[in-house]
Design a protein around this motif. Sequence first.
Motif, short mmCIF file in Angstrom:
data_model
loop_
_atom_site.label_atom_id
_atom_site.label_comp_id
_atom_site.label_asym_id
_atom_site.label_seq_id
_atom_site.Cartn_x
_atom_site.Cartn_y
_atom_site.Cartn_z
N ASN A 365 -94.58 -61.59 -128.28
CA ASN A 365 -93.87 -62.86 -128.26
C ASN A 365 -92.37 -62.61 -128.39
O ASN A 365 -91.94 -61.83 -129.23
N LYS A 366 -91.57 -63.31 -127.57
CA LYS A 366 -90.12 -63.12 -127.56
C LYS A 366 -89.39 -64.41 -127.89
O LYS A 366 -89.85 -65.50 -127.55
N THR A 367 -88.25 -64.26 -128.56
CA THR A 367 -87.40 -65.42 -128.82
C THR A 367 -86.71 -65.85 -127.54
O THR A 367 -86.36 -65.02 -126.70
N THR A 368 -86.52 -67.14 -127.37
CA THR A 368 -85.91 -67.68 -126.15
C THR A 368 -84.55 -68.32 -126.40
O THR A 368 -83.89 -68.76 -125.47
N GLU A 369 -84.12 -68.39 -127.67
CA GLU A 369 -82.83 -68.99 -128.00
C GLU A 369 -82.00 -68.02 -128.86
O GLU A 369 -82.55 -67.29 -129.67
N GLU A 370 -80.69 -68.05 -128.65
CA GLU A 370 -79.79 -67.25 -129.48
C GLU A 370 -79.72 -67.84 -130.88
O GLU A 370 -79.80 -69.04 -131.07
N LYS A 371 -79.55 -66.96 -131.83
CA LYS A 371 -79.37 -67.38 -133.22
C LYS A 371 -77.96 -66.96 -133.63
O LYS A 371 -77.57 -65.80 -133.44
#
Length: 554
Positions: A365-371
């Motif tokens: 699973n990958k993040t789709t938004e910048e933090k």
Amino acid sequence: MCNRSRFKIIKKLTSLMFLGILLWAMASCGTLMLPPLEVTSCEVGTATIVVEFTLPPDLASLEDGLSVTEDGIKIEGKITISGKKAEFTPLYGIKDNYDYVVRIEAGTEDGQGHSLMDTFVYEYSTRTEKAPFTVDFPVPEKTFSENSLETASHGNVIGGEIHVLDEVSTIQLEFSASVDKKSLETGLTVTPSFEYFLEYEKNDCLVRLVPKKQLEINQRYVVQLKNSVMDTKRNVLEKDMGWSFFYKLDEIPPEITFKHATSTENILFEENSITEIVGDTLELGLEDWIILDFSEKLDLDAAASLISLESLDMGVISPSMEIIKDYKNGNRLALRPQWNGNSRDFWGSHWQLVVKTGLEDGAGNKTTEEKVLFLSYTLESQRPLEFLGALLVDTEKQSGFKACFSPQHPFLSMALDPQFYPNRAEELPSKVELHLFFSLSEKADALNDFSLMENISLSASNDCCELTVKKLLGQDSSQECKNQFQEFMVEMEGLGEEIFSEIADSTSLVMVSFQVELLNRDNSGLVTLELEEAVADSLGNKLGKMIVCQVNKL
């Protein structure tokens, strides 16, 4: 004469023809006299193999020409001959559930030179049952996930479909026949490996693989069996077999929590050394760390490559970052900017810490938004000490003498009125005061006296005058300090130097006074005020760089 020669030639030809006919006749007779050696029968008993020939075989020739294989592997044994029969006794006997091949090479002879014309091959099996040997990997109905994954989405997986298991107390293998335990224990592998023990049930047709401890969540496991695994009748698997499953696989992207650590020790990953950051901006100190807590175990090296520190101020270069990775748990990073020992250049700057998209957990699973976390290096307790300027003034003769030293204005000027400061050998030094103005942290009480006395110097070139710093008179942040600073600003404004008036009203303004002895000389030259970078306030915040101010003595 001619006839005699012709007769000799005819006689020679006749002799040659006779010789050829004789050789042909001898060969034909040899064939009739030496018939070929043949095998009439071959029998495999309980302990020996008996081969019968048409003629008594030669022992040495038979030892070279006879071979016996057991499941394709040549075996050793002893040959004995009794008349036309040869008996081969294997070293370890004739075994059950094996395939044997007896082979006698062409050219094997008897004692008279008769030879075997063609290679003899005899196949025999002692197997009582030769049936397909299969294995199955049953997935418990209650733990099978409805969103089972396709093989193509997770690379080359032996056995087809990937299963998702919510509980893994045992892994079952169901064989079509009783499995040979030794071959199973040799041919069974689990990747990644973990410790387990095997339980055998249903006459060794059902095998349970029991993990000795809890499996890792979101970890993909592959169970494989080599085709060397066999049943008790030595029937082997047709091919390598295998299955793949995930333990408690989730499809939720990893989450990131920012935390703040002020510890300077290498105990950054203890819970009591960190607090969660509240709000969008963090005031960052020189030794402060930022902790990135991930909700899942990650490839920390890959995660670190997605993190960057970007400046929000024009002309300020972003410092490099020091990163510590919590490999033990795999779900935490600690980082801090490396100021390279010159924090003064970065004081008051603003940054943003960016974690780019694509952060991947062990389940893919990958993040789709910048933090983004906004940072500012404005921690008041670490505010660098700032030197604003100095004023040299007459305190004895009321001559109105004033000289300004400014770090922004390198060459100001000063004049010593001979009426008040004559150049005579018998003249005693005049007493003047040097007022130095600093802006320091509101958290600091004052400047460190020792650091001031050790790191200040006042000198003159070309023997233009003599200045001697005698003693520290004290520090002042009262209204008198502000009044003196106002005088300094007036002098500087007259020289076109812009001074911000709000500094005069600041509670962080401090004046340090030194008593100085002054003797005038006729020469002109430079008067230099130097402050070493080690001058510090009571909190230890330093100037950070050397200050040099010069004035032209006229």
